[in-house]
Write a protein that holds these residues in place. Structure first.
Motif: not given
Length: 473
Positions: A167-171, A183-189, A222-228
């Motif tokens: 859901a958080a990945l939605a543009p 997204l930040v919390r998910a990217a940590g794992h 996930l990583i690509a999106t959070v870094c964008e």
């Protein structure tokens, strides 16, 4: 093989036929001269009860092919015919086929002639997401809503990691602070997200369920999106360090966020940059020749010695003593801290071949039973007179105050999978974790004829451990 014969083979068990159809429908990211006849054939074939010789994954795969045709070319002439063939989605299809058809519809309505059907496709996704408890299906509907331009805020607090993260990945939520935090919390794992679409406690061979809308691994998306979306590297430090622990190039996107202007000529860096650099230089695999391109893509040198020169500038008081301001101190999450300094807790470095043996010795000295079940798998069992751990605190929290559980907490930090069983007052409970993240809330199994105690299965993280690491015995 002639195309007609190839398409006819889709009704049988020939696995190669399905692969060949994909290859002949696409040339990289372009459609081919055979795409149209393939699509026309599938419009009726997917409705044939005998399609795939009873293997429903074949129908699902061909529905996804139709989705990809629409993704690659939103103006492809046959898309209105495809939509008419799939919509409304047949209620008699298996649930995974219905999900694939809904995913295809989300792409199909981008065609200029289908724009007026978008609202009903959105309504279908929203209703279907509410109607299913299957995490993979619900996550797929979240991705579809994102592709349809919806901002699914109501799902950002869903207890299922895969659902709330998709859901958080939605543009449409790119600037939403709650979504960014998810997204930040998910990217940590990151590997927890890889496994976020399967149900807990499945057999190991079924542990990796893929979300078809993602090209490649879920964590890559996930990583690509959070870094964008997140430009403040301080927020991404835990995630960046977690990515370095993997034996691949997952850390690459973080390089660009951490060092957008390259390395400073004098080697100075912020405390967060320095922490990331320490993690990079500690890993031999990061400096293999195959990783040179990862650094080059970020405009950075692939020179370990130069990176070792990176440092936080010292600030001295008027008497020449170092001043440690709050901005020079970084705090990683509990698991990263334990992995960063195993010597502090076990007297051994990560690369020490005696590390795992020492870990087992520490747990045994605490009076708990240890059984080795495989090269990187062991169990710890406690009875009614032993401390009673809270599984979630034990896996995700700081070092416990109870000394007899500290070795178990270190074991959890070193593990990719942790499965905890507990018996309290005649009631059985269980919970599973992957990459330090709960797969689901603690599950109550009900009454059990078992004395109070716990049994925890640890499956150590072979990507964090040195290559060839094994438990003794």
């Amino acid at each position: 093989m002639e195309l007609a014969a190839l398409l006819a083979a889709l009704h049988g068990t020939d696995e190669e036929a399905y692969c060949l159809v994909w290859r002949r429908a696409f040339h990289g990211e372009r459609l081919t001269s055979e795409t149209a006849p393939i699509v026309r054939y599938l419009l009726t074939a997917v409705h044939d009860p005998g399609f795939g010789a009873g293997d429903e994954s074949k129908r699902t795969g061909m529905l996804f092919l139709l989705r990809e045709v629409a993704r690659v070319d939103a103006r492809f002439d046959l898309l209105p015919e495809v939509f008419a063939a799939l919509w409304p989605i047949p209620t008699g299809w298996p649930r995974r086929a219905r999900v694939a058809a809904a995913s295809a519809a989300a792409m199909l309505v981008r065609h200029p002639a289908l724009g007026d059907r978008r609202d009903e496709v959105i309504a279908h996704h929203e209703a279907a997401a509410l109607d299913t408890e299957d995490r993979l299906m619900c996550a797929s509907y979240m991705v579809g809503l994102g592709e349809l331009g919806v901002a699914p805020r109501a799902w950002l607090d869903d207890p299922r990691l895969g659902v709330r993260t998709c859901a958080a990945l939605a543009p449409a939520l790119a600037a939403d602070e709650t979504a960014l935090s998810v997204l930040v919390r998910a990217a940590g794992h990151p590997r927890a997200f890889d496994h976020a679409f399967e149900e807990p406690f499945v057999a190991p061979r079924y542990r990796m369920m893929f979300l078809s809308q993602f090209a490649g691994r879920s964590r890559d998306q996930l990583i690509a999106t959070v870094c964008e979306r997140v430009t403040d590297f301080r927020r991404l430090l835990n995630a960046a360090v977690a990515a370095v622990e993997l034996r691949d190039a997952s850390f690459g996107p973080y390089l660009r966020v951490a060092f957008p202007s390259g390395l400073a000529d004098d080697g100075t860096a912020s405390a967060e940059q320095d922490c990331f650099v320490r993690a990079l230089t500690a890993r031999d695999d990061v400096w293999e020749p195959s990783r040179r391109g990862v650094f080059a893509a970020a405009g950075l040198p692939h020179d370990r010695d130069r990176w070792r020169e990176v440092h936080v500038p010292k600030v001295l008081d008027d008497r020449g003593r170092p001043i440690y301001a709050s901005g020079t101190i970084v705090v990683l999450d509990a698991t990263r801290q334990l992995r960063r300094a195993p010597r502090m807790y076990l007297g051994r470095e990560r690369s020490d071949p005696r590390l795992l043996g020492t870990l087992l010795d520490v747990i045994r000295r605490d009076g708990l039973r240890v059984d080795v079940e495989g090269p990187l798998r062991f169990t710890v069992t406690g009875g009614p007179d032993d401390p009673r751990p809270d599984p979630e605190d034990l896996v995700t929290g700081p070092m416990p105050w109870q000394p007899r559980l500290r070795g178990v907490r270190v074991a959890a930090a070193f593990s990719l999978w942790v499965t905890a069983h507990q018996w309290v007052g005649g009631i059985a409970y269980r919970q599973q974790f992957v990459d330090g993240t709960p797969m689901a809330p603690c599950e109550t199994l009900g009454p059990a004829d078992h004395e109070d105690g716990f049994h925890i299965v640890f499956e150590l993280d072979q990507e964090w451990l040195p290559a060839g690491a094994r438990l003794p015995g």
